[in-house]
Design a protein around this motif. Structure first.
Motif, short mmCIF file in Angstrom:
data_model
loop_
_atom_site.label_atom_id
_atom_site.label_comp_id
_atom_site.label_asym_id
_atom_site.label_seq_id
_atom_site.Cartn_x
_atom_site.Cartn_y
_atom_site.Cartn_z
N UNK A 144 4.07 113.66 19.49
CA UNK A 144 3.92 113.76 18.29
C UNK A 144 4.91 112.60 17.56
N UNK A 145 5.96 112.28 18.48
CA UNK A 145 6.95 111.07 17.87
C UNK A 145 6.13 109.74 17.91
N UNK A 151 8.03 116.11 11.78
CA UNK A 151 9.34 116.44 11.98
C UNK A 151 9.68 117.64 12.52
N UNK A 152 8.91 118.65 12.23
CA UNK A 152 8.66 119.78 12.81
C UNK A 152 8.86 119.85 14.40
N UNK A 153 7.91 118.94 14.69
CA UNK A 153 7.75 118.86 16.28
C UNK A 153 8.93 117.76 16.88
N UNK A 154 9.06 116.90 15.98
CA UNK A 154 9.87 115.86 16.65
C UNK A 154 11.33 116.20 16.49
N UNK A 155 11.65 117.34 15.78
CA UNK A 155 13.28 117.49 15.76
C UNK A 155 13.17 118.95 15.79
N UNK A 156 12.47 119.82 15.20
CA UNK A 156 12.52 121.44 15.43
C UNK A 156 12.19 121.71 16.65
N UNK A 164 16.78 111.29 26.21
CA UNK A 164 17.26 110.00 25.87
C UNK A 164 16.07 109.17 25.02
N UNK A 165 14.87 109.28 25.62
CA UNK A 165 13.86 108.36 24.76
C UNK A 165 13.52 109.03 23.19
N UNK A 166 13.63 110.45 23.27
CA UNK A 166 13.43 110.94 22.00
C UNK A 166 14.83 110.51 21.05
#
Length: 598
Positions: A434-435, A458-463, A360-362
């Protein structure tokens, strides 16, 4: 050297992710600016985006449960894609709100000039760089009496001067000026009807005019919607909100169903999920850049942005995706009532609760980024000077390309290996960290061109995050209810997380500005990362994982190899232990891994 082996079962999966994300990339990023163009304010856009995820919050788990109960996963998958496509294509038929271009013509004994309202501080700079003169056709109504001698000089009888007067003015843009929010254009040449006249009047006279100029840039900035009693009661707002709400809801369902089917196709090779999902990043990155360029070409010479190419690309690619998606062959075991009960009982598991709170936080941080990153870039570009304004779309396109092709793509490819090495819990802690770093960097960087290397995160925060979230849902789900669990985690991420992020982000952005809001979200993600680590450490010590009960479960335990019994009897404290991941790689242990996942 032999030819590389191609898994034909996975080709439709890869093609689906590419076409699906390419098709949605052709339209979804442009919804806010399209809404603004048809007359919906920023407040209205923010309200819509806060409401959109709630449809997915309800439909995702319900459709997942229906698919698991009645074994109709592919039907719901294809149906959701079809409804989503129709909903997203519908706005192409919405007419814009009536617009007007208003100005004032001031005629004095010395000279005459045209004034227009324009809040953009850089508009004057852009106009002054235009070497050509500008012509404006004016339909003017006098606000005070026109003197008889002026009527005669214009070749009009006195009665005509009290009505609508057709004029044409020619302007040297290099002489334009600006005071507060008003632009002033000195008239060099004035035509009234077919008569060329001196641009002067015996007495000061003012006219209220409808204007139409041959400068597209100016006309784009002075176009304003015709005032209405309530912008939220217009047919345009109701149609856009309704169509997009439906489309967004089934978009959420189709995402969960595609992930569920992908894991079913992969079976014991679930660690290869990221290698399939990365094709979605390729499709999104390529099409968002290409579509932006096509829109610029299609809008050349117009006073508005032509979004027709978006709808054409969307319909074509999603039509192809329906064909491809129908060829995905997945065998999903039937769900039992006991499996459903067990799935929902998992929601009381402390480790799962903590993991879902982290999702939820992400989601909150992601929702804020989705809605306000491009706005923040535009704010910072304006601070850099008016010369930077022309580069905004280029930078936004590069940001999208960096995010997808250089950020998400490699991490989707490596996500299976990373999750096996670190485990889901540690991966989630890394994602939150990372976010936090990404958001704080946005808050301290003043030149948005330096955002480009930050986009690699973005690779860490989404991928990595998406692979971690989807695979965790697959691992903890009891046999036969994977689609239900995918729907639940998707609802937590988007239905709760992104909705809250959009809503709270809009309030904070309006009150504190972009820099402080990004810092607040960044520190919140950092605190979340620390709490996630501490909470799981406490849970592993106070609530070690216990095997699920049941005759079928015990039969599986009795049939385990000595290695399997050793792993289970060790009461592994987390599903993320590397030893447990290695144990689960064996096809013969897949079922027991599902049984013993916490």
């Amino acid at each position: 050297m032999g030819k590389p082996k191609i898994n034909s079962k996975l080709l439709p999966v890869k093609a689906h992710y590419f076409l699906y994300n390419a098709g949605t990339a052709a339209w979804m990023p442009f919804i806010p600016v399209f809404a603004r163009q048809i007359g919906i304010s920023e407040v209205g856009v923010g309200a819509m985006y806060a409401a959109f995820p709630f449809g997915g919050l309800i439909l995702r788990p319900i459709c997942g449960a229906i698919a698991d109960k009645f074994q109709i996963h592919r039907f719901i998958f294809l149906f959701s894609i079809l409804v989503m496509t129709l909903g997203f294509a519908g706005p192409g038929f919405i007419p814009p709100l009536p617009h007007e271009q208003k100005g004032h013509f001031h005629c004095t004994p010395l000279d005459s000039y045209l004034t227009v309202k324009a809040g953009d501080d850089c508009l004057l700079h852009q106009l002054q760089e235009t070497p050509d003169s500008m012509k404006c056709d004016l339909l003017c109504h006098p606000l005070n009496e026109v003197q008889p001698e002026d009527c005669t000089a214009w070749g009009l009888v006195h009665e005509e001067c009290s009505e609508i007067i057709s004029m044409a003015g020619y302007f040297n843009l290099s002489k334009a000026d600006k005071l507060n929010d008003t632009l002033y254009f000195k008239i060099d040449e004035l035509h009234v009807g077919h008569n060329l006249t001196e641009p002067r009047c015996a007495n000061r006279t003012e006219f209220h005019c409808d204007i139409s100029c041959n400068n597209t840039y100016l006309m784009t900035h002075v176009r304003t919607p015709v005032p209405v009693e309530s912008p939220y009661g217009t047919d345009q707002f109701i149609a856009l909100f309704s169509l997009t709400f439906i489309a967004w809801s089934f978009f959420s369902v189709s995402v969960s169903m595609s992930d569920s089917l992908t894991f079913a196709v992969l079976g014991a090779d679930s660690s290869k999920y990221g290698a399939q999902r990365l094709w979605g990043a390729v499709g999104w990155g390529v099409l968002i850049t290409l579509t932006g360029f096509i829109i610029e070409v299609a809008s050349s010479g117009l006073t508005y942005t032509n979004y027709t190419p978006c709808f054409i690309i969307l319909i074509v690619l999603m039509g192809l995706d329906l064909v491809v998606a129908s060829r995905i062959k997945a065998v999903i075991p039937p769900a039992t009532n006991a499996a459903f009960s067990e799935a929902f009982s998992l929601l009381a598991n402390p480790s799962i609760i903590v993991f879902f709170l982290s999702i939820m936080l992400v989601g909150m941080c992601t929702g804020f980024l989705w809605q306000f990153l491009f706005w923040y870039i535009e704010d910072l570009m304006k601070v850099q000077g008016c010369g930077s304004i022309s580069s905004i779309k280029l930078l936004q396109g590069l940001v999208g390309g960096f995010q997808c092709l250089l950020g998400e793509l490699p991490f989707f490819f490596l996500s299976g290996w990373i999750v096996k090495k670190l485990g889901h819990v540690h991966c989630m802690s890394l994602v939150l960290l990372a976010m936090a770093l990404r958001l704080v960097l946005y808050s301290v960087i003043s030149n948005p061109w330096y955002f480009l290397p930050v986009e690699l995160l973005q690779g860490l925060t989404l991928g990595l995050f998406w692979s971690t979230m989807a695979s965790y849902a697959y691992v903890v789900a009891p046999p036969g209810v994977a689609a239900t669990m995918q729907g639940v985690v998707g609802a937590v991420f988007e239905g709760v997380g992104t909705a809250l992020g959009s809503f709270l982000g809009g309030i904070l952005y309006n009150k504190y500005g972009g820099q402080m809001t990004y810092f607040i979200f960044g520190i919140s993600a950092l605190i979340g990362s620390i709490l996630h680590c501490v909470s799981n450490l406490l849970i592993s010590r106070m609530c070690p994982m216990k095997p699920r009960t049941g005759l079928a479960d015990m039969e599986i335990v009795d049939d385990l190899s000595s290695e399997g019994k050793s792993v289970v009897s060790g009461l592994i404290s987390s599903v993320d232990a590397p030893a447990y991941q290695t144990f689960c790689e064996s096809p013969r242990n897949v079922s027991v891994c599902s049984v013993y996942a916490s």
